[in-house]
Design an enzyme around this catalytic site. Structure first.
Site, PDB file in Angstrom:
ATOM      1  N   ASP A   1       8.428  -0.684   4.756  1.00  0.00           N
ATOM      2  CA  ASP A   1       7.240  -0.594   5.610  1.00  0.00           C
ATOM      3  C   ASP A   1       6.402  -1.865   5.547  1.00  0.00           C
ATOM      4  O   ASP A   1       6.602  -2.722   4.677  1.00  0.00           O
ATOM      5  CB  ASP A   1       6.374   0.629   5.220  1.00  0.00           C
ATOM      6  CG  ASP A   1       6.253   0.802   3.707  1.00  0.00           C
ATOM      7  OD1 ASP A   1       6.291  -0.214   2.984  1.00  0.00           O
ATOM      8  OD2 ASP A   1       6.131   1.946   3.253  1.00  0.00           O
TER       9      ASP A   1
ATOM     10  N   GLU B   1       4.259  10.148   5.967  1.00  0.00           N
ATOM     11  CA  GLU B   1       3.286  11.029   5.336  1.00  0.00           C
ATOM     12  C   GLU B   1       3.688  12.490   5.558  1.00  0.00           C
ATOM     13  O   GLU B   1       4.533  12.780   6.417  1.00  0.00           O
ATOM     14  CB  GLU B   1       1.896  10.752   5.937  1.00  0.00           C
ATOM     15  CG  GLU B   1       1.401   9.311   5.768  1.00  0.00           C
ATOM     16  CD  GLU B   1       1.027   8.945   4.330  1.00  0.00           C
ATOM     17  OE1 GLU B   1       1.442   9.643   3.377  1.00  0.00           O
ATOM     18  OE2 GLU B   1       0.327   7.921   4.147  1.00  0.00           O
TER      19      GLU B   1
ATOM     20  N   HIS C   1       5.097  11.328  -0.051  1.00  0.00           N
ATOM     21  CA  HIS C   1       5.617  10.453   1.012  1.00  0.00           C
ATOM     22  C   HIS C   1       6.686   9.494   0.478  1.00  0.00           C
ATOM     23  O   HIS C   1       6.691   9.149  -0.706  1.00  0.00           O
ATOM     24  CB  HIS C   1       4.493   9.703   1.753  1.00  0.00           C
ATOM     25  CG  HIS C   1       3.860   8.574   1.021  1.00  0.00           C
ATOM     26  ND1 HIS C   1       2.621   8.064   1.342  1.00  0.00           N
ATOM     27  CD2 HIS C   1       4.279   7.816  -0.035  1.00  0.00           C
ATOM     28  CE1 HIS C   1       2.327   7.065   0.548  1.00  0.00           C
ATOM     29  NE2 HIS C   1       3.301   6.893  -0.293  1.00  0.00           N
TER      30      HIS C   1
ATOM     31  N   ASN D   1       1.458  12.364  -2.655  1.00  0.00           N
ATOM     32  CA  ASN D   1       1.574  13.443  -1.660  1.00  0.00           C
ATOM     33  C   ASN D   1       3.022  13.664  -1.205  1.00  0.00           C
ATOM     34  O   ASN D   1       3.269  14.385  -0.252  1.00  0.00           O
ATOM     35  CB  ASN D   1       0.674  13.149  -0.443  1.00  0.00           C
ATOM     36  CG  ASN D   1       1.093  11.885   0.310  1.00  0.00           C
ATOM     37  OD1 ASN D   1       2.112  11.270   0.007  1.00  0.00           O
ATOM     38  ND2 ASN D   1       0.322  11.503   1.314  1.00  0.00           N
TER      39      ASN D   1
HETATM   40  P1  PGA Z   1       3.136   3.385  -6.030  1.00  0.00           P
HETATM   41  O1  PGA Z   1       3.321   3.991  -4.583  1.00  0.00           O
HETATM   42  O2  PGA Z   1       4.436   2.814  -6.412  1.00  0.00           O
HETATM   43  O3  PGA Z   1       2.070   2.335  -5.853  1.00  0.00           O
HETATM   44  O4  PGA Z   1       2.699   4.511  -6.907  1.00  0.00           O
HETATM   45  C1  PGA Z   1       4.518   4.608  -4.248  1.00  0.00           C
HETATM   46  C2  PGA Z   1       4.451   5.030  -2.807  1.00  0.00           C
HETATM   47  O5  PGA Z   1       3.340   5.246  -2.291  1.00  0.00           O
HETATM   48  O6  PGA Z   1       5.508   5.170  -2.193  1.00  0.00           O
END
Ligand code: PGA
Length: 266
Positions: free
Chosen positions: A67, A144, A139, A137
């Site tokens: 992304d 999302e 994702h 969450n």
């Molecule tokens: P993080 O995020 O590695 O910063 O915990 C993971 C994500 O949001 O996919």
């Protein structure tokens, strides 16, 4: 799914880096799917060290990031292109002309750009190994909760908890993008192999829902249950809410014994 609960965050990074290194040794022109955020940082440090100390070469790889924030230029310090340069690309011998992110400036057509990203992945022959983190969450990428499990690359609105979790990456007063272009869940599921890494107790509920919950778009990572070759590396904190821990350990031991006796073809 292969679930490995390792002794520490560092062990997760080392094991994950070894899976990537093995992929590149086996196929120097691999197509790698890369991720950003806090989770891959230590893994990228290990890959940089393997390049520096053991001459692991990334010269022939092609990469596709999951992304990119929408509407930023490639030189914007908030962009994931910038993150990738800082944490990986500048430390290895990758040819950055083959390092792709789904970038889309304000004056570009997001549908055309999304379709071009999908086409570029197809033209490269598909992704051999995709790295994933997981949001609190559930994702994956910026898919999302309630994202279609068949979704393709597109622009998504970031969830409020994602915005909150990512705030620390931005300086005081710096505008935080609310939109991102992300590979879809359908795109991710087409990778030949998937490696998800998660560490820390804040990830434990999402990890439980991913592995032991139903396949449901409210937890996008649960779609990985539909993929035939997923490895999940966890530290004990991220694994703390799993119920079938003993089973994952036993299956791991049995698989290791089978592999020792019956070598798998590359
Ligand atoms: P993080 O995020 O590695 O910063 O915990 C993971 C994500 O949001 O996919």
């Amino acid at each position: 799914m292969e679930i490995l609960i390792l002794e520490s965050k560092d062990a997760v990074a080392a094991f994950g880096a070894e899976i990537f290194a093995e992929q590149v040794r086996k196929k120097p022109a691999s197509v790698l799917g890369l991720a950003t955020g806090g989770s891959p940082l230590a893994l990228y440090d290990k890959l940089a060290a393997l390049h520096r100390n053991e001459a692991l070469s990334f010269r022939d790889i092609t990469s596709f990031n999951l992304d990119e924030y929408f509407g930023l230029s490639s030189t914007d310090a908030r962009s994931y292109r910038h993150y990738m340069r800082e944490h990986l690309f500048s430390r290895i011998d990758i040819d950055e002309s083959r390092a792709h992110l789904p970038a889309c400036r304000d004056d570009e057509d997001p549908w055309e750009k999304a379709e071009a990203y999908e086409a570029a992945i197809r033209e490269a022959g598909g992704i051999d190994l995709q790295l994933l983190g997981i949001g609190r969450n559930g994702h994956i990428g910026f898919n999302e909760p309630t994202s279609s499990l068949a979704s393709r690359t597109r622009v998504k609105t970031l969830a409020e908890d994602t915005m909150r979790d990512n705030r620390d990456w931005f300086r005081e007063g710096e505008p935080q993008p609310e939109l991102a272009m992300t590979m879809g869940i359908g795109t991710i599921l087409e990778a030949t192999e998937i490696l998800l890494i998660a560490t820390g107790s804040h990830k434990a509920p999402a990890v439980r829902r991913t592995i032991e919950g139903p396949v449901a778009s409210v937890c996008p990572a649960s779609a990985l249950q539909l993929h035939a070759s997923v490895t999940i590396l966890l530290d004990p904190d991220a694994a703390a809410e799993l119920e079938l821990t003993r089973y994952y350990q036993t299956t791991g031991e049995h698989q290791a014994r089978l592999l020792e006796r019956w070598k798998r073809p590359d």
